[in-house]
Design a protein around this motif. Sequence first.
Motif: not given
Length: 338
Positions: A93-103
Amino acid sequence: MARRTITVHHVRAVLRGAERVGVDTVPLLQAAQIPPLLLGDDRARVTAAQFARLFRELYRATDDEFLGLGSSPSRPGTFAMMCHAALGCRDLGAAMERGVTFYGLFPGGPDLAVTRTRDGVVLTVRNDLDQDFFLAECLVVVWHRLCSWLIGRRIVLRWADFGHPPPPHKDEYELLFGCPVRFGAARTGTGFDAHWLAAPLVRDEDALAAMLRRAPFDLLSRRDYGTTVAEQVRRALAVALRTSPRLPSLGEIAARLAVSPATLRRRLARESTSYRQLKDAVRRDAAIAGLAEGNEPIAHLAARLGFSEDTAFHRAFRRWTGTTPGAYRAADGSGQQS
């Protein structure tokens, strides 16, 4: 075992971005050993290896991870940095949120969102300039495969929605996503159960480096997960074809799966296919791979695939693809034609 072949519709779509920025795509097709004339036939297909080569050629020609299909380029290395940023998270969950934030830091890129609902988790993608919807579809596939890779388990999708009308190759989508598919939806995205978000990440930097050497095509490539009866039948047929031109009968396959022939027919019908269609698809993909990737004479290939006469093979190949076996020889003309 021959991998599934890829419809020419995807070849046309992946070329669209390069064409839009003025790149001559004919040399790229030739470098990928895809005869440009194939693009004119809706039934044509290419091998996974040809498509992978085309992907790499387009990547070099556009210098863009989105291959010119986005409203703004994505500089080479962007995806890798996103993966490195996500790798340090405690769970998916945290990884997906970080990935979306990154892009989200890059203006003009695809609009990605991860939303928690009462029924689970929804991942949505929007890219307004993608006239063939190819980039949005690829991003859904890549994110699903990347998330599954991060936790070391395949995430089971509950559904996949696409905000565009059904394409000519619509029947391939359920095989690609392994879940019910709907076209003409309000958005493009997919859903899965919320419990996956708590899964811990199991990959390290070395594993990530190895994965990135094969990305993105390794993530886009179809995996045989064996989640449907059709996939189990197809796999059994493909394995059998490696050693003998005689394919198992429906009754023999049913016995291997411990069901009656009638039950197997019903289950395949529920998945919108049949034993005959799967047998044709296995032979078709093996034929295309043999013609595109090797120098085996066409007559020998026909016999290896179970055709008693060359003419029968030519008729079947034209029915499958709309053209002759010779048109699928490598674009450099080195293949044997007889």
